[in-house]
Design an enzyme around this catalytic site. Structure first.
Site, PDB file in Angstrom:
ATOM      1  N   GLY A  85      43.249  39.216  46.719  1.00  0.00           N
ATOM      2  CA  GLY A  85      42.408  40.045  45.859  1.00  0.00           C
ATOM      3  C   GLY A  85      43.127  41.037  44.963  1.00  0.00           C
ATOM      4  N   GLU A  97      46.404  47.327  46.812  1.00  0.00           N
ATOM      5  CA  GLU A  97      45.340  46.620  47.544  1.00  0.00           C
ATOM      6  C   GLU A  97      44.044  46.663  46.723  1.00  0.00           C
ATOM      7  OE1 GLU A  97      44.076  44.670  49.542  1.00  0.00           O
ATOM      8  OE2 GLU A  97      43.560  45.513  51.500  1.00  0.00           O
ATOM      9  N   ASP A 151      37.920  48.235  53.410  1.00  0.00           N
ATOM     10  CA  ASP A 151      36.607  48.179  54.033  1.00  0.00           C
ATOM     11  C   ASP A 151      36.747  48.814  55.424  1.00  0.00           C
ATOM     12  OD1 ASP A 151      34.021  47.373  54.621  1.00  0.00           O
ATOM     13  OD2 ASP A 151      34.518  45.290  54.962  1.00  0.00           O
ATOM     14  N   PHE A 159      28.594  44.426  49.083  1.00  0.00           N
ATOM     15  CA  PHE A 159      29.589  43.376  48.884  1.00  0.00           C
ATOM     16  C   PHE A 159      29.843  43.232  47.385  1.00  0.00           C
ATOM     17  CE2 PHE A 159      31.298  39.195  48.216  1.00  0.00           C
ATOM     18  CZ  PHE A 159      32.301  39.166  49.158  1.00  0.00           C
ATOM     19  N   VAL A 160      31.109  43.340  46.998  1.00  0.00           N
ATOM     20  CA  VAL A 160      31.479  43.259  45.579  1.00  0.00           C
ATOM     21  C   VAL A 160      32.447  42.108  45.338  1.00  0.00           C
ATOM     22  CG1 VAL A 160      31.137  45.732  45.163  1.00  0.00           C
ATOM     23  CG2 VAL A 160      33.380  44.914  45.881  1.00  0.00           C
TER      24      VAL A 160
HETATM   25  P1  5GP Z   1      39.250  45.419  55.801  1.00  0.00           P
HETATM   26  O1  5GP Z   1      40.368  44.858  56.617  1.00  0.00           O
HETATM   27  O2  5GP Z   1      39.554  46.787  55.238  1.00  0.00           O
HETATM   28  O3  5GP Z   1      37.940  45.377  56.525  1.00  0.00           O
HETATM   29  O4  5GP Z   1      39.008  44.458  54.598  1.00  0.00           O
HETATM   30  C1  5GP Z   1      39.921  44.349  53.586  1.00  0.00           C
HETATM   31  C2  5GP Z   1      39.843  42.984  52.959  1.00  0.00           C
HETATM   32  O5  5GP Z   1      38.557  42.405  53.082  1.00  0.00           O
HETATM   33  C3  5GP Z   1      40.117  43.124  51.501  1.00  0.00           C
HETATM   34  O6  5GP Z   1      41.469  42.924  51.209  1.00  0.00           O
HETATM   35  C4  5GP Z   1      39.240  42.055  50.898  1.00  0.00           C
HETATM   36  O7  5GP Z   1      39.961  40.853  50.832  1.00  0.00           O
HETATM   37  C5  5GP Z   1      38.107  41.894  51.872  1.00  0.00           C
HETATM   38  N1  5GP Z   1      36.898  42.630  51.449  1.00  0.00           N
HETATM   39  C6  5GP Z   1      36.371  43.771  51.964  1.00  0.00           C
HETATM   40  N2  5GP Z   1      35.238  44.124  51.340  1.00  0.00           N
HETATM   41  C7  5GP Z   1      35.042  43.197  50.385  1.00  0.00           C
HETATM   42  C8  5GP Z   1      34.036  43.019  49.372  1.00  0.00           C
HETATM   43  O8  5GP Z   1      33.079  43.783  49.197  1.00  0.00           O
HETATM   44  N3  5GP Z   1      34.205  41.934  48.572  1.00  0.00           N
HETATM   45  C9  5GP Z   1      35.242  41.049  48.703  1.00  0.00           C
HETATM   46  N4  5GP Z   1      35.297  40.022  47.854  1.00  0.00           N
HETATM   47  N5  5GP Z   1      36.192  41.181  49.635  1.00  0.00           N
HETATM   48  C10 5GP Z   1      36.088  42.241  50.453  1.00  0.00           C
END
Ligand code: 5GP
Length: 179
Positions: free
Chosen positions: A42, A97, A101, A150-151
């Site tokens: 991403g 990054e 999330d 969710f984006v």
């Molecule tokens: P975390 O480990 O912080 O929960 O999630 C991080 C990863 O989850 C990000 O690098 C991304 O790839 C994915 N992610 C988290 N939220 C979103 C979202 O709203 N949309 C998308 N496309 N990916 C997300």
């Protein structure tokens, strides 16, 4: 897919804010020859714009991590999908990054980089979904705080794996209905 999303942050807004951040970081890293590490997949578009706004000598390396699978909820299990080629010991690292999330991915990747004894590690994040944080990771700069929706777009993919090429950050309308 067209009717299911709306623009959350426009390409123009993103361009302006990344330009500002790039100029600041160029000053901060002047003479330090940093290694900029986009976190794939991403983070590729954010990083491509950011390094072009950083008028200073730098190198680019890539790390890949995956935690989402095909769903809109993180699996909580972080996997390294690509590792760097350059040694990171003694180098100034700027980790780039797309979105934070739960923080699990970032915490995992930061731990990995720190285990290689860099001279410094700073993290810049395009989008911060602070409301969903489970573990605290060290974030030095957030470009946009966003609500718990969710984006995708601007490098981030939709649940079906499409949408990374959209110039804006868009949010699923279905999430709106649930609020
Ligand atoms: P975390 O480990 O912080 O929960 O999630 C991080 C990863 O989850 C990000 O690098 C991304 O790839 C994915 N992610 C988290 N939220 C979103 C979202 O709203 N949309 C998308 N496309 N990916 C997300």
């Amino acid at each position: 897919m067209d009717n299911h999303w709306e623009v959350l942050i426009s390409a123009e807004e993103i361009r302006e804010r990344i330009g500002e951040l790039g100029r600041e970081l160029a000053e901060q890293y002047s003479g330090l020859n940093p290694v900029v590490i986009p976190l794939l997949r991403g983070g590729f578009m954010f990083a491509a714009d950011l390094v072009r706004a950083m008028d200073t000598d730098l190198q680019v390396e890539f790390l890949g991590a995956s935690s989402y699978g095909e769903q809109t909820e993180s699996s909580g299990e972080v996997r390294l999908t690509l590792d760097t080629a350059l040694p990171l010991a003694g180098r100034h690292i700027l980790l780039v990054e797309d979105i934070v999330d739960t923080g699990l991915t970032l915490a995992y990747i930061q731990q990995l980089i720190n285990s290689r004894k860099p001279a410094s590690l700073h993290t810049v994040v395009l989008l911060d979904k602070r409301a969903r944080r489970k573990v605290e990771a060290k974030i030095d700069r957030v470009v946009f705080d966003i609500p718990d929706r969710f984006v995708f777009g601007f490098g981030l993919d939709s649940p079906g794996g499409f949408g990374r090429n959209l110039p804006d950050v868009v949010a699923m309308k279905d999430n709106l209905d649930q609020e």
